[in-house]
Design an enzyme around this catalytic site. Structure first.
Site, PDB file in Angstrom:
ATOM      1  N   TYR A  44      64.952  66.649  37.272  1.00  8.26           N
ATOM      2  CA  TYR A  44      65.849  67.001  38.376  1.00  8.26           C
ATOM      3  C   TYR A  44      67.048  66.082  38.402  1.00  8.26           C
ATOM      4  CZ  TYR A  44      64.367  62.974  41.192  1.00  8.26           C
ATOM      5  OH  TYR A  44      64.141  61.701  41.652  1.00  8.26           O
ATOM      6  N   LYS A  72      64.469  61.454  34.309  1.00  7.90           N
ATOM      7  CA  LYS A  72      64.440  61.787  35.749  1.00  7.90           C
ATOM      8  C   LYS A  72      63.459  62.936  35.975  1.00  7.90           C
ATOM      9  CE  LYS A  72      67.563  61.728  39.714  1.00  7.90           C
ATOM     10  NZ  LYS A  72      66.721  60.813  40.468  1.00  7.90           N
ATOM     11  N   GLU A 131      63.358  48.373  40.194  1.00  7.69           N
ATOM     12  CA  GLU A 131      64.267  49.230  40.967  1.00  7.69           C
ATOM     13  C   GLU A 131      63.508  49.725  42.184  1.00  7.69           C
ATOM     14  OE1 GLU A 131      65.266  52.976  39.021  1.00  7.69           O
ATOM     15  OE2 GLU A 131      63.361  52.969  37.943  1.00  7.69           O
ATOM     16  N   LEU A 144      65.428  53.881  35.844  1.00 11.08           N
ATOM     17  CA  LEU A 144      66.356  54.995  35.693  1.00 11.08           C
ATOM     18  C   LEU A 144      67.767  54.419  35.583  1.00 11.08           C
ATOM     19  CD1 LEU A 144      66.503  58.203  35.889  1.00 11.08           C
ATOM     20  CD2 LEU A 144      67.436  57.775  38.172  1.00 11.08           C
TER      21      LEU A 144
HETATM   22  N1  PDD Z   1      67.062  59.142  43.201  1.00 16.57           N
HETATM   23  N2  PDD Z   1      66.066  54.945  40.584  1.00 16.57           N
HETATM   24  C1  PDD Z   1      65.271  55.983  40.890  1.00 16.57           C
HETATM   25  C2  PDD Z   1      63.804  55.868  40.613  1.00 16.57           C
HETATM   26  C3  PDD Z   1      65.811  57.155  41.452  1.00 16.57           C
HETATM   27  O1  PDD Z   1      65.013  58.201  41.753  1.00 16.57           O
HETATM   28  C4  PDD Z   1      67.208  57.206  41.731  1.00 16.57           C
HETATM   29  C5  PDD Z   1      67.846  58.433  42.322  1.00 16.57           C
HETATM   30  C6  PDD Z   1      67.989  56.088  41.418  1.00 16.57           C
HETATM   31  C7  PDD Z   1      69.472  56.083  41.653  1.00 16.57           C
HETATM   32  O2  PDD Z   1      70.122  56.923  40.735  1.00 16.57           O
HETATM   33  P1  PDD Z   1      71.514  57.635  41.060  1.00 16.57           P
HETATM   34  O3  PDD Z   1      72.492  56.562  41.364  1.00 16.57           O
HETATM   35  O4  PDD Z   1      71.843  58.350  39.814  1.00 16.57           O
HETATM   36  O5  PDD Z   1      71.269  58.522  42.237  1.00 16.57           O
HETATM   37  C8  PDD Z   1      67.392  54.986  40.831  1.00 16.57           C
HETATM   38  C9  PDD Z   1      67.535  60.404  43.754  1.00 16.57           C
HETATM   39  C10 PDD Z   1      68.742  60.248  44.616  1.00 16.57           C
HETATM   40  C11 PDD Z   1      66.379  61.085  44.443  1.00 16.57           C
HETATM   41  O6  PDD Z   1      65.283  60.995  43.883  1.00 16.57           O
HETATM   42  O7  PDD Z   1      66.555  61.706  45.486  1.00 16.57           O
END
Ligand code: PDD
Length: 289
Positions: free
Chosen positions: A33, A148, A182, A207
């Site tokens: 996703y 992801k 993270e 990620l």
């Molecule tokens: N989550 N780390 C993890 C485990 C994440 O699921 C996400 C994003 C991030 C931040 O990535 P980005 O800057 O590309 O949004 C880091 C999304 C927003 C979610 O699961 O809703």
């Protein structure tokens, strides 16, 4: 106005958007996703998000459900059909519908493609100004968080624990018991005692967040020293600042961890500056004031 969702080539009323019981995403979490913000009717960092989508799909050997230009056209069409200018796009691709076996379907099936818009829940002004609390938890995810994947059970349990502890986020700690990886849906940064901006390297153990990468580029332009290296819980006790980044989180200072105050219990100037620069990045790209 009816909320419109895209499902496998069709624009349908959100309440009628159903997938089959043998969708491999539903049964096996066999899918990926993206969450992409949009402002003023324009997507923020859409290119990098779709690059990462293609990476996740490639790593799992799931076909790209549509050529990229067509996929982009659907994302734009959704904004028009929903008459929305601000929000988040949720995009999910699964390996498709097939009789349940663990291995890939013998006869190839088309991937399931879902896209719909969600209401943004941005951090409040008070959270940005005063900072938030986090808890720490052992990282119980699989060894490929660089993909992801929709397989989010450890993240689900972690976020629920955080909320039950009145915290905003759970931060995952590596099996060494010390390294900060993270958050459950965010990346983590600190500003060390020398003023360097430190974040875990995107080496497969986290990620590679799009917001993380934008914030690193903005910091670099500011002349801030950047160190992509592992940092530990002990490092946080001497750090000047500790903060989170993410699509739905932007840049969010942390002032308390596991119930104890960190970084003097105050949001710091580097996070504040990076937040301002990030909001300017949004404005520059989307024309959002
Ligand atoms: N989550 N780390 C993890 C485990 C994440 O699921 C996400 C994003 C991030 C931040 O990535 P980005 O800057 O590309 O949004 C880091 C999304 C927003 C979610 O699961 O809703």
């Amino acid at each position: 106005m009816t909320r419109i969702t895209y499902l496998n080539g069709q624009y349908i009323a959100h309440e009628n958007a159903m997938v089959h019981v043998e969708d491999r995403g539903f049964q096996l979490a066999d899918g990926v996703y993206e969450v992409i913000a949009f402002h003023n009717g324009r997507f923020l960092d859409g290119g990098p998000h779709l690059d990462r989508l293609e990476y996740s799909l490639r790593e799992l050997e799931i076909a790209m459900p549509l050529p990229r230009a067509e996929l982009e056209a659907v994302t734009r069409e959704l904004l028009i059909r929903n008459d929305r200018r601000d929000g988040n796009l949720y995009l999910q691709v699964t390996r498709g519908v097939a009789p349940r076996v663990h291995s890939f379907p013998k006869n190839p099936v088309p991937p399931t493609l879902i896209m719909y818009l969600t209401e943004p829940v941005w951090p409040t002004e008070a959270e940005i100004k005063n900072g938030v609390s986090v808890i720490t938890l052992a990282d119980q995810r699989w060894a490929r968080p660089d993909i992801k994947s929709i397989s989010l059970l450890p993240n689900v349990l972690a976020k629920e624990k955080a909320i039950r502890a009145n915290a905003k986020e759970a931060v995952f700690i590596a099996p060494d018991g010390a390294t900060v990886r993270e958050g459950s849906s965010t990346n983590a940064f600190m500003v060390d005692a020398n003023g360097a901006l430190v974040t875990h390297p995107a080496n497969g153990a986290i990620l590679s967040g799009i917001t993380r990468n934008v914030v690193l580029a903005l910091a670099r332009k500011e002349g801030i020293t950047i160190e992509e290296r592992a940092f530990t819980l002990a490092d946080i006790s001497t750090a000047r600042e500790f903060f989170l980044t993410g699509t739905t989180t932007r840049v969010l200072p942390i002032v308390s961890m596991d119930g104890k105050s960190v970084c003097g219990g105050k949001a710091g100037p580097v996070a504040a500056r990076l937040y301002t620069l990030y909001m300017a990045h949004i404005a520059a790209q989307t024309g959002d004031a």
